[in-house]
Scaffold this motif. Structure first.
Motif, PDB file in Angstrom:
ATOM      1  N   VAL A 124      -6.027  10.742  -1.470  1.00 12.94           N
ATOM      2  CA  VAL A 124      -6.130  10.370  -0.059  1.00 12.94           C
ATOM      3  C   VAL A 124      -6.946  11.415   0.690  1.00 12.94           C
ATOM      4  CG1 VAL A 124      -4.851   9.873   2.059  1.00 12.94           C
ATOM      5  CG2 VAL A 124      -3.900   9.174  -0.159  1.00 12.94           C
ATOM      6  N   CYS A 147      -8.747   6.903  -1.507  1.00 15.01           N
ATOM      7  CA  CYS A 147      -8.330   6.196  -0.301  1.00 15.01           C
ATOM      8  C   CYS A 147      -8.735   7.015   0.914  1.00 15.01           C
ATOM      9  CB  CYS A 147      -6.816   5.988  -0.333  1.00 15.01           C
ATOM     10  SG  CYS A 147      -6.077   5.560   1.249  1.00 15.01           S
ATOM     11  N   SER A 205      -9.295  -3.831  -0.991  1.00 12.02           N
ATOM     12  CA  SER A 205      -7.961  -3.347  -0.649  1.00 12.02           C
ATOM     13  C   SER A 205      -7.590  -2.221  -1.610  1.00 12.02           C
ATOM     14  CB  SER A 205      -6.925  -4.471  -0.754  1.00 12.02           C
ATOM     15  OG  SER A 205      -6.782  -4.872  -2.107  1.00 12.02           O
ATOM     16  N   LEU A 206      -6.534  -1.494  -1.270  1.00 12.70           N
ATOM     17  CA  LEU A 206      -6.056  -0.442  -2.160  1.00 12.70           C
ATOM     18  C   LEU A 206      -5.545  -1.053  -3.464  1.00 12.70           C
ATOM     19  CD1 LEU A 206      -5.589   2.600  -2.446  1.00 12.70           C
ATOM     20  CD2 LEU A 206      -3.306   2.258  -1.467  1.00 12.70           C
ATOM     21  N   GLU A 232       0.823  -1.208   0.000  1.00 10.12           N
ATOM     22  CA  GLU A 232       0.000   0.000   0.000  1.00 10.12           C
ATOM     23  C   GLU A 232       0.856   1.258   0.000  1.00 10.12           C
ATOM     24  OE1 GLU A 232      -2.724  -0.149   3.250  1.00 10.12           O
ATOM     25  OE2 GLU A 232      -4.019  -1.633   2.286  1.00 10.12           O
ATOM     26  N   LYS A 234       1.217   4.396  -2.959  1.00 10.16           N
ATOM     27  CA  LYS A 234       1.016   5.820  -2.696  1.00 10.16           C
ATOM     28  C   LYS A 234       2.233   6.660  -3.076  1.00 10.16           C
ATOM     29  CE  LYS A 234      -2.319   4.915   1.006  1.00 10.16           C
ATOM     30  NZ  LYS A 234      -2.551   4.877   2.463  1.00 10.16           N
ATOM     31  N   GLN A 294     -10.204   2.519   3.967  1.00  7.60           N
ATOM     32  CA  GLN A 294     -11.120   2.086   2.915  1.00  7.60           C
ATOM     33  C   GLN A 294     -10.567   2.553   1.576  1.00  7.60           C
ATOM     34  OE1 GLN A 294     -14.782   3.892   4.797  1.00  7.60           O
ATOM     35  NE2 GLN A 294     -15.739   2.063   3.946  1.00  7.60           N
ATOM     36  N   ALA A 295     -10.860   1.802   0.530  1.00  8.12           N
ATOM     37  CA  ALA A 295     -10.430   2.175  -0.813  1.00  8.12           C
ATOM     38  C   ALA A 295     -11.613   2.050  -1.764  1.00  8.12           C
ATOM     39  CB  ALA A 295      -9.282   1.287  -1.280  1.00  8.12           C
ATOM     40  N   ILE A 308      -3.899   8.343  -6.637  1.00  4.60           N
ATOM     41  CA  ILE A 308      -4.649   7.893  -5.461  1.00  4.60           C
ATOM     42  C   ILE A 308      -4.939   9.124  -4.625  1.00  4.60           C
ATOM     43  CG2 ILE A 308      -4.626   6.522  -3.342  1.00  4.60           C
ATOM     44  CD1 ILE A 308      -2.744   4.557  -4.735  1.00  4.60           C
ATOM     45  N   GLU A 366     -16.675   0.336  -3.601  1.00  2.00           N
ATOM     46  CA  GLU A 366     -15.704  -0.026  -2.569  1.00  2.00           C
ATOM     47  C   GLU A 366     -14.932  -1.267  -2.976  1.00  2.00           C
ATOM     48  OE1 GLU A 366     -15.245  -0.482   2.272  1.00  2.00           O
ATOM     49  OE2 GLU A 366     -17.250  -0.320   1.385  1.00  2.00           O
ATOM     50  N   THR A 416      -4.443   2.636   5.050  1.00  2.00           N
ATOM     51  CA  THR A 416      -5.644   2.711   4.220  1.00  2.00           C
ATOM     52  C   THR A 416      -6.784   2.058   4.987  1.00  2.00           C
ATOM     53  OG1 THR A 416      -4.393   2.616   2.144  1.00  2.00           O
ATOM     54  CG2 THR A 416      -6.728   1.989   2.055  1.00  2.00           C
TER      55      THR A 416
END
Length: 202
Positions: free
Chosen positions: A98, A123, A146-147, A62, A66, A132-133, A96, A143, A130
Motif C-alpha cells: 500500500v 495498491c 479493482s483490488l 478490499e 488487506k 488504484q490497484a 499487497i 492497472e 483503494t
C-alpha cells in the motif's frame, strides 16, 4: 508489441487453460470468505477500528484482502545460510503493498525491492480505501479494475510464469490457492487451520 491490458488478458487466458475449473473461483468465493476474514480478524484483535463516522471505509472485500496476511504467521525462510523471520507488517506489504495516492510509479518500479521478488500487487490508497490497484510484473505496472482483480491476476501470473510466491507472504498465497481456487499443492499447518476454521463455521 502487446499492451499491458493484453498482457493481463493473456495471463488470465493461459491460466484458464492450465486450471479451467479454477479460473473464476476467486470472484465466486471471495465475498463469503471476506466476511469470515473480517469476523476472525475482529475476534483476534487484528482489525483496526473505524475511528469515527468520517473515516472512509472500503468495501468489505478490499479490507479483508488487506488484513488477510495478519491472520497467518509469516513463514521463516533461508537465503543462503541466513534465516529470515518476516514481521506481520512485512508479510502484509509483500502481499499487497500500500502506497499513498500520487506515488510516482516510475520511481517506484525503479527502486522497489519487491520488484526483485516476482509479481506483486500495489495498491494506491490506504487501509480503508483503494484508489488504484496494479499488478507489478517484470518492471511493468498493469492497472486492474479493482483490488480483487489485481490479486486474481497476480495469483494467476505465479502459475503462468511458473514462479514461486514471495517468501515473506507464502502462507497468504497458499491460503488463496487452497481456500479460494481449490488448487492442490503444499499447504502449511497454519493455512490448513485457518481454512478449516472458516469452513467449519458454515
Amino acid at each position: 508489441m502487446r499492451s499491458l491490458h493484453q498482457v493481463r488478458m493473456i495471463i488470465s487466458q493461459d491460466f484458464e487453460q492450465l486450471h479451467p475449473e479454477a479460473a473464476e473461483k476467486l470472484f465466486q468465493n471471495w465475498a463469503t470468505i471476506a466476511e469470515k476474514v473480517l469476523a476472525y480478524a475482529q475476534q483476534e484483535g487484528k482489525l483496526a477500528p473505524v475511528l469515527d463516522n468520517l473515516t472512509p471505509v472500503a468495501n468489505n472485500g478490499e479490507r479483508a484482502l488487506k488484513i488477510l496476511p495478519r491472520l497467518l504467521p509469516p513463514s521463516i525462510y533461508k537465503v543462503g545460510g541466513k534465516v529470515f523471520r518476516p514481521t506481520a507488517e512485512e508479510s502484509q506489504s509483500a502481499f499487497i503493498y500500500v502506497q499513498p495516492v500520487g506515488t510516482n510509479m516510475v520511481e517506484y518500479i525503479n527502486t522497489s525491492q519487491l520488484n526483485q521478488q516476482g509479481p506483486h500487487v500495489l495498491c494506491l490508497g490506504d487501509e480503508f480505501i483503494t484508489n488504484q490497484a496494479f499488478i507489478i510484473i517484470s518492471g511493468h505496472a498493469i492497472e486492474a479494475t479493482s483490488l480483487l482483480e489485481a490479486v486474481d491476476v497476480c495469483f494467476k501470473a505465479f502459475f503462468v510464469f511458473d514462479v514461486n510466491y514471495p517468501k515473506q507472504c507464502v502462507p497468504t498465497w497458499e491460503f488463496i490457492q487452497h481456500a479460494l481456487y481449490n488448487i492442490d499443492g503444499h499447504e502449511s499447518s497454519a493455512v490448513k487451520f485457518l481454512r478449516t476454521t472458516f469452513f467449519s463455521t458454515d
